[in-house]
Design a protein around this motif. Sequence first.
Motif, short mmCIF file in Angstrom:
data_model
loop_
_atom_site.label_atom_id
_atom_site.label_comp_id
_atom_site.label_asym_id
_atom_site.label_seq_id
_atom_site.Cartn_x
_atom_site.Cartn_y
_atom_site.Cartn_z
N ILE A 174 0.84 -1.20 0.00
CA ILE A 174 0.00 0.00 0.00
C ILE A 174 0.88 1.25 0.00
O ILE A 174 0.49 2.30 -0.53
CB ILE A 174 -0.96 -0.02 1.21
N LEU A 175 2.08 1.15 0.56
CA LEU A 175 3.02 2.27 0.54
C LEU A 175 3.41 2.65 -0.89
O LEU A 175 3.68 3.81 -1.19
CB LEU A 175 4.27 1.94 1.36
N VAL A 176 3.43 1.65 -1.79
CA VAL A 176 3.71 1.93 -3.21
C VAL A 176 2.59 2.78 -3.79
O VAL A 176 2.83 3.76 -4.51
CB VAL A 176 3.86 0.61 -4.00
N LEU A 177 1.34 2.41 -3.48
CA LEU A 177 0.20 3.17 -3.98
C LEU A 177 0.23 4.60 -3.44
O LEU A 177 -0.08 5.55 -4.16
CB LEU A 177 -1.11 2.48 -3.56
N TYR A 178 0.61 4.75 -2.18
CA TYR A 178 0.71 6.09 -1.58
C TYR A 178 1.75 6.93 -2.33
O TYR A 178 1.51 8.10 -2.64
CB TYR A 178 1.07 5.98 -0.10
N ARG A 179 2.91 6.34 -2.63
CA ARG A 179 3.96 7.07 -3.36
C ARG A 179 3.50 7.44 -4.76
O ARG A 179 3.88 8.49 -5.30
CB ARG A 179 5.23 6.21 -3.44
N GLU A 180 2.63 6.63 -5.34
CA GLU A 180 2.17 6.88 -6.70
C GLU A 180 0.90 7.73 -6.75
O GLU A 180 0.32 7.90 -7.82
CB GLU A 180 1.94 5.56 -7.43
N GLY A 181 0.45 8.27 -5.60
CA GLY A 181 -0.64 9.23 -5.63
C GLY A 181 -1.89 8.88 -4.86
O GLY A 181 -2.87 9.63 -4.89
N LEU A 182 -1.90 7.73 -4.18
CA LEU A 182 -3.07 7.38 -3.38
C LEU A 182 -3.23 8.37 -2.23
O LEU A 182 -2.26 8.75 -1.58
CB LEU A 182 -2.92 5.96 -2.82
N SER A 183 -4.47 8.78 -1.97
CA SER A 183 -4.74 9.75 -0.91
C SER A 183 -4.27 9.23 0.44
O SER A 183 -4.40 8.03 0.75
CB SER A 183 -6.23 10.06 -0.87
N SER A 184 -3.76 10.13 1.27
CA SER A 184 -3.30 9.75 2.61
C SER A 184 -4.45 9.27 3.48
O SER A 184 -4.22 8.61 4.51
CB SER A 184 -2.60 10.93 3.29
N SER A 185 -5.68 9.58 3.08
CA SER A 185 -6.83 9.12 3.86
C SER A 185 -6.89 7.60 3.92
O SER A 185 -7.38 7.02 4.89
CB SER A 185 -8.14 9.68 3.28
#
Length: 419
Positions: A174-185
Amino acid sequence: MRQGNLGIQKIDWLTVLLYFSLAILGWLNIYAAVYDEAHSNILDFTQRYGKQLLWIGTSVLIIIFLFILDGSVFQTLAYPIYGLSMLSLLAVLFFGKEIAGARSWFVIGGFSLQPSEFAKFATALALAAFLGKPERNLSSWRTKIVAFGIILLPAILIVPQPDPGSGLVYFSLILVLYREGLSSSYIIAGISIAVLFLLSLLIPILYLQLILAAVALIIIFLGRKVRGFWLRVTAILAVALVLVNSVDYAFNNILEDRHRNRINILLGKAHDPKGIGYNTTQSMIAIGSGGWSGKGYLQGTQTKFDFVPEQSTDFIFCTVGEEWGFLGSALLIVLFSLLFFRLVHLAERQKSSFARAYAYAVVSILFFHFSINIAMTIGLAPVIGIPLPFFSYGGSSLWGFTFLLFILIKLDSYRWQTL
């Protein structure tokens, strides 16, 4: 314009050096963990340390093979590799051999292979290939659903083996998705779910439901002037209540007794130092007995007399703590930290979204293994069968981690090109 196949001059040799430093140190500590005066030859291939040396040697062949390949092949074959890996995870449930209570292995003659170890780099490649497309946008629900599906599928196939520890590894992506633009929510939601999970194990369900309802009422009262606010809070409360009851059901009806007992011991709800908590108790004794500088190489008494089960695999850090002490343990943690900092540096200098996403997947998986493995040995996490990367005994894990890391090193050597 393509570089030559090997592109040796562009390889990140610092990362290669860190890899071999950890692998060789691991081999030496595996020798110490299973040392027996009757089998003192470090090149005895009937013993675990001899077999590990063979795994290291074959890993060199894997590295050469990956360096020979064209850098573009990994993105091209990402989905087929992922598909084959998922099929192997499905097949092992039916045709695998049960070892240590888990049906996680294919055994052919005297050779055993654990497909879940290879699923890690396969999932990392598939996720990176999906996110690497220019049209991908993580604000789109379709993109999010597919990305989460790629992550969850291997976890769903691994947990029934049963191997919940290996299944949990994939949530680190999920940290990969966060780095690629997933909302911090989503990260906040994930942390909230983890907190609710722990609370549901520590507090009786009825009391927790009342607490959640009271908190929701207070929030609704404070934000009553905001239009539609109470509807959102009510929806979140409903999800939280379903989650709490689901955790309770899963904990009591899906997890095996050994997994439940380990979690209860970690949370202080049970005490069984001679039973299910034996491994962790002996592990902490071994590490603590090493003191500042350790008892000396091959001098560990806890190690020599087999007080800690699985000391060459999941509990290899105990050998480091007992024989090398605080200084040796700190040095090992420093080496891993240098590797993580270097991998983040490699990730940030990638020119393509595919290579960057893959690099962060590598960091996420390796860091999860490192942190959970050491936390297990010092009693901060339940024992869930997570090996220490490049260090613990095991051919499947070493090969899997070697593929994972050296695909990134190869991609990094192509970073100025469009893959």
